[in-house]
Scaffold this active site. Structure first.
Site: not given
Ligand code: GLC
Ligand code: GLC
Length: 652
Positions: A292, A334
């Site tokens: 993540d 991610e």
């Molecule tokens: C990732 C997850 C998102 C979350 C963020 C912080 O982007 O997909 O849902 O808000 O990390 O953990």
């Molecule tokens: C992710 C992305 C951002 C996204 C968020 C959660 O890590 O970098 O673009 O919108 O976290 O939604």
């Protein structure tokens, strides 16, 4: 400069005797597992050591931490079940297993889908009916009550959220899924913990050792310096990247929500403890970890603190640790960032898998513009990955859709990216005239004009509007759009990942507006409860869920029946038609003529033609079979219905 070969060997020869003492009992109990460990340690230590050295060589007590790390690896390996150890051996000798056309992913929230972990056992037959072999469960660990970022504010990686079940149930589920040919995927949320994690609680209580787990500052001086070059991720929730914590009277680094505290990876203790957390997940039977928020883990003053070189070194070090203590474990990155940065996380030594946010965003772009040039360009220039890696291709996930295409790529096509992003946001929030979409803006930033989009696949593809306005023709078009974009992710190479619910056309759920812990986060609109009544209707060929489900089921069967859809080998086919995307799949490891399937996707609601000449050029044949309709036809102009996907196998 890293350590030399000689220094590496010397270090290892000093470590092994300590290990033998510290793990003497376990080693005696499991002699074979111990030998296997030493073999893998010898093989991967040089890489681990070099990476660790790059991160932590400046520490006065470097060797202490290194020794602690290696002991952790040994202990975690020795406590791994024999089933999982056997799986490790198997996967080591078949490292391409995830490239198979049998791979098909699904993602669900445990509570929204089945109430709790127990409930999921009963859904396994449905997963199998769909053909899933990869199941991503959204975060399911203990979290603060109320706002917890949908589980991404983790209070303990060792405790399942009591409303969802127990750790034992998680292990059992992993086992049961595996028995049914499904790999369990969980998040490794390693950028931050919640403010209720034991480490944070101790930090708040004033324990200096634990304050060093995070990035905590006595006043605004340093935060102000950092913020000069930082992007705001959740500007609606709190401005900037820091949160004042009154109980401590200090400022904490919180990239995301205020209760998500960024870990301090400059501290080797944090790395070592997180390796332990990672391996404890692996030892529960998790086969793939979704890493993540990979972009944010390393911070350095004067930089954007995203995608820094050390962020990569860090993941590579986690990867090297996994190769030693849980070698079957895969990482999925991610990184929802600029495409130049996305690919940097992908390699067998870093993340073998990655979300493909560019394909995702550009599929939506093609539906909005009825044009495929951006998609074409991206496929041509940005789709190829190193061997041993794969994209995870998706239509949408639990997060917003961000328009993460490259400004430079857009400019080369004469597209102004600022205007174009505004157009896409207008289009997908339904404000653009003639738009079929019903999405919500997410994290609109009044300062930059930036926004992203929330919405389910069906609502963004036009189903919600069409059903509301009761226009049958529009309903059919929406269904075709849903099937078209899923058809692309199922045939384009890599692992397709379906957000479950989309297979029956789940619509936006606006009830989040009544929940104070959710109202501030529009992503909840597309995290609806699974609608099991609609699932029950899936065999009805006249119902909307039935049409989507069966259409999707046919596409999935097509993928499963044709090994050519496995692997990642793809060539872009110029269709000489701006509304039609074209690509060629060629069986991996075979020569060009062996097996070619041409795929054409009409991204418009008008019929389109692909000229016979283009078919000949890319098909290298005069006879084709359309794998979707089963029809055979000689070389001729191909007429595509609105939003039709054609898969033509060239006859050789
Ligand atoms: C990732 C997850 C998102 C979350 C963020 C912080 O982007 O997909 O849902 O808000 O990390 O953990
Ligand atoms: C992710 C992305 C951002 C996204 C968020 C959660 O890590 O970098 O673009 O919108 O976290 O939604």
């Amino acid at each position: 400069m890293g350590p030399t070969e000689r220094q590496t060997q010397l270090t290892l020869s000093r470590l092994i005797p300590c290990l033998e003492v510290r793990c003497a009992d376990e080693a005696k109990q499991y002699p074979q597992a111990w030998d296997t460990f030493l073999r893998r340690l010898r093989a991967h230590f040089p890489r681990l050591f070099t990476l660790y050295y790059r991160l932590y060589a400046g520490q006065y007590d470097f060797f202490f931490h290194l020794e602690d790390l290696v002991i952790t690896l040994a202990r975690m390996w020795l406590s791994r079940s024999s089933d999982l150890q056997a799986l490790d051996g198997m996967r080591e000798s078949d490292s391409r297993w995830f490239q198979s056309n049998r791979l098909l992913g699904g993602v669900v929230y445990v509570d929204l889908y089945a109430g709790n972990l127990r409930g999921l056992f009963g859904k396994i037959p449905y997963f199998k009916e769909l053909g899933l072999t990869y199941l991503h469960l959204m975060p399911l660990f203990r979290v603060p009550a109320g706002e917890n970022d949908g589980g991404y504010a983790v209070s303990s990686y060792r405790e399942v959220n009591p409303t969802l079940g127990t750790m034992e149930e998680l292990s059992e589920l992993a086992y049961e899924l595996h028995q049914n040919g499904i790999s369990l995927v969980l998040d490794f949320i390693f950028n931050h913990t919640s403010s209720e994690h034991e480490w944070a609680v101790r930090a708040i209580a004033g324990d200096q050792d634990y304050q060093d787990y995070y990035r905590i500052f006595p006043d605004r001086t340093i935060p102000d310096q950092y913020e000069k070059s930082l992007r705001e991720i959740f500007p609606e929730e709190h401005p900037g990247a820091f949160t004042y914590w009154p109980e401590m009277g200090q400022w904490v680094w919180t990239t995301f929500h205020s209760n998500q505290w960024d870990l301090n990876y400059a501290n080797p203790v944090v790395f070592n403890r997180m390796v332990e957390e990672m391996l404890s997940l692996a030892n529960r039977g998790v086969e793939v970890l979704r890493l993540d928020a990979v972009a944010f883990t390393w911070k350095q003053l004067g930089t954007v603190c995203e995608n820094l070189p050390e962020a990569h070194v860090l993941i590579q070090a986690f990867n090297a640790a996994a190769r030693i203590a849980a070698p079957s474990l895969l990482f999925k990155s991610e990184a929802i960032v600029h495409p130049d940065e996305v690919v940097k996380y992908i390699s067998p030594q870093e993340c073998q898998l990655s979300y493909n946010p560019l394909l995702m965003a550009l599929l939506w772009n093609s539906l909005a513009t009825r044009e495929v040039r951006m998609l074409n360009q991206a496929l041509r220039d940005r789709f190829k990955l190193p061997p041993g890696c794969a994209w995870v291709n998706y239509i949408r996930c639990h997060d917003d859709i961000g328009w993460t295409f490259s400004d430079e790529d857009a400019a080369r096509l004469g597209i102004n990216s600022y205007d174009h992003r505004r157009f896409l946001n207008e289009f997908y929030t339904g404000r653009f005239e003639g738009s079929f979409a019903r999405g919500l803006p997410f994290q609109q930033n009044p300062l930059t004009g930036d926004a992203r989009i929330s919405g389910t696949c069906a609502s963004l593809a036009g189903l919600e509007k069409a059903l509301q306005e009761d226009t049958q023709e529009e309903v059919e078009l929406a269904i075709k759009r849903i099937l078209l974009i899923h058809g692309v992710i199922l045939t384009i190479g890599g692992i397709p990942l379906i957000y479950l619910g989309d297979e029956i056309g789940i619509l936006n759920d606006y009830s989040f507006r009544n929940d104070p812990s959710k109202v501030g986060d529009s992503r909840w609109v597309h995290r609806a409860c699974m609608d099991w009544d609609k699932v029950a209707d899936r065999e009805n060929p006249h119902s909307v869920p039935g049409k989507i489900f069966q259409g999707l089921r046919r596409l999935i069967s097509l993928r499963l029946a044709n090994p050519v859809f496995g692997g990642s080998r793809v060539e872009v086919a110029d269709t000489a038609n701006q509304a039609v995307l074209g690509y060629v799949r060629i069986l991996e490891g075979q020569n060009l003529k062996a097996e070619r399937v041409l795929i054409f996707a009409n991204c418009s609601e008008k019929p389109q033609v692909v000229l016979a000449n283009q078919l000949r050029l890319y098909g290298l044949s005069y006879q084709f079979t359309n794998l979707i309709t089963g029809k055979e036809f000689p070389l001729q102009d191909l007429l595509l219905e609105p939003y039709e996907l054609a898969c033509l196998r060239a006859r050789v």
